[in-house]
Scaffold this motif. Sequence first.
Motif, mmCIF file in Angstrom:
data_model
loop_
_atom_site.group_PDB
_atom_site.id
_atom_site.type_symbol
_atom_site.label_atom_id
_atom_site.label_comp_id
_atom_site.label_asym_id
_atom_site.label_seq_id
_atom_site.Cartn_x
_atom_site.Cartn_y
_atom_site.Cartn_z
ATOM 1 N N ALA A 108 9.548 28.899 -0.616
ATOM 2 C CA ALA A 108 8.283 29.573 -0.588
ATOM 3 C C ALA A 108 7.082 28.459 -0.204
ATOM 4 N N SER A 109 7.492 27.253 -0.619
ATOM 5 C CA SER A 109 6.618 26.206 -0.506
ATOM 6 C C SER A 109 6.231 25.520 0.855
ATOM 7 N N PRO A 110 4.859 25.225 1.256
ATOM 8 C CA PRO A 110 4.734 24.940 2.585
ATOM 9 C C PRO A 110 5.136 23.598 2.854
ATOM 10 N N LEU A 161 0.879 -1.054 -0.016
ATOM 11 C CA LEU A 161 -0.014 0.176 0.319
ATOM 12 C C LEU A 161 0.851 1.099 0.078
ATOM 13 N N MET A 162 0.909 1.892 -1.150
ATOM 14 C CA MET A 162 1.750 3.052 -1.167
ATOM 15 C C MET A 162 0.892 4.335 -0.954
ATOM 16 N N LEU A 163 1.130 5.040 0.158
ATOM 17 C CA LEU A 163 0.495 6.328 0.543
ATOM 18 C C LEU A 163 1.546 7.315 0.399
ATOM 19 N N ILE A 164 0.857 8.429 -0.778
ATOM 20 C CA ILE A 164 1.727 9.524 -1.358
ATOM 21 C C ILE A 164 1.121 10.824 -0.636
ATOM 22 N N ASP A 165 2.440 11.511 0.006
ATOM 23 C CA ASP A 165 2.355 12.883 0.455
ATOM 24 C C ASP A 165 0.994 13.351 1.246
ATOM 25 N N ASN A 166 0.779 12.398 2.221
ATOM 26 C CA ASN A 166 -0.312 12.765 3.243
ATOM 27 C C ASN A 166 0.220 13.552 4.401
ATOM 28 N N GLN A 167 0.228 14.806 3.805
ATOM 29 C CA GLN A 167 0.972 15.846 4.711
ATOM 30 C C GLN A 167 0.232 17.136 4.915
ATOM 31 N N SER A 168 0.462 17.759 6.174
ATOM 32 C CA SER A 168 -0.342 18.889 6.639
ATOM 33 C C SER A 168 -0.395 19.944 5.687
ATOM 34 N N ALA A 169 0.718 20.157 4.907
ATOM 35 C CA ALA A 169 0.583 21.342 3.859
ATOM 36 C C ALA A 169 -0.514 21.369 3.202
ATOM 37 N N PHE A 170 -1.131 20.397 2.869
ATOM 38 C CA PHE A 170 -2.346 20.093 1.722
ATOM 39 C C PHE A 170 -3.568 20.784 2.571
ATOM 40 N N THR A 171 -3.245 21.103 3.739
ATOM 41 C CA THR A 171 -4.880 21.598 4.398
ATOM 42 C C THR A 171 -4.544 23.093 4.331
ATOM 43 N N ASP A 172 -3.766 23.823 3.948
ATOM 44 C CA ASP A 172 -3.398 25.236 3.700
ATOM 45 C C ASP A 172 -4.105 25.775 2.806
ATOM 46 N N PRO A 173 -5.317 26.121 2.665
ATOM 47 C CA PRO A 173 -6.102 26.951 1.570
ATOM 48 C C PRO A 173 -5.430 27.992 0.808
ATOM 49 N N SER A 174 -4.565 28.776 1.576
ATOM 50 C CA SER A 174 -3.908 29.968 1.147
ATOM 51 C C SER A 174 -2.795 29.481 -0.081
ATOM 52 N N HIS A 175 -2.334 28.476 0.103
ATOM 53 C CA HIS A 175 -1.543 28.028 -0.987
ATOM 54 C C HIS A 175 -2.100 27.446 -2.137
ATOM 55 N N TRP A 176 -2.782 26.291 -1.677
ATOM 56 C CA TRP A 176 -3.633 25.381 -2.715
ATOM 57 C C TRP A 176 -4.926 25.668 -3.140
#
Length: 232
Positions: free
Chosen positions: A72-74, A13-28
């Motif tokens: 500059a990336s979260p 089971l390969m889990l990719i980039d499940n990281q908290s940065a992706f909860t940042d609406p100001s960036h994504w």
Amino acid sequence: MSSSIDLSVPTALMLIDNQSAFTDPSHWGASRSNPLYEVNLQSLLSAFRAARASSSTLLEVVHIFHSSDSPASPLHPSHPDGGIRPLDFATPASDDSEPIFWKNVNSSFIGTNLESHLRQKGIRQIIVAGLTTDHCVSTTVRMAANLGVVDRSLDDGPLLFRPDGSRENEIRVERGRIILVSDATATFSKAGFDAETIHKVSVASLDGEFADVFGTEEVVKALRKVENPDIA
């Protein structure tokens, strides 16, 4: 697409980039596809861990995380919000039983030992989920298929071509399998396209050509049968 999932072969089971940065609406941006992504991924991981504990076949969870080169990336290690840390529901096991690989590009196979790890373990099937559908998930699935990381060559030597493109030899290969869990991944809107459209087109582009596409419910059902073979 095959109608069933066979977990009698060594599977990761390969889990990719499940990281908290992706909860940042100001960036994504605030518009993300698949509102059930978190619930589905957590369900998938829990079922896989339970099946692993019951199976005589190798079932392994592999975590791939992103460490950006851009300050500059979260997802940069120095970001004050600590965006590179795993999301709570996708944290690797505390007993170090789940390998972790760090990348700095879209493909999980570039600059990592992931390919050699899967080959050394004899993995014949990978189940892919995580973030984001159109970037790191798609790139990793495509490269896994092109590398043939779950395939097994039945002949020695590389495939050789003549100058006109005809082949000097044929390579016999026993194909492994790549499964994409379409509702355990998600992406964001961009370039005027809404997030759900980008997500669906990305999945459709992979289906059949690079991977077999299943939903979380189908994969979890197959995993539960590992624990209890009598489940219908």
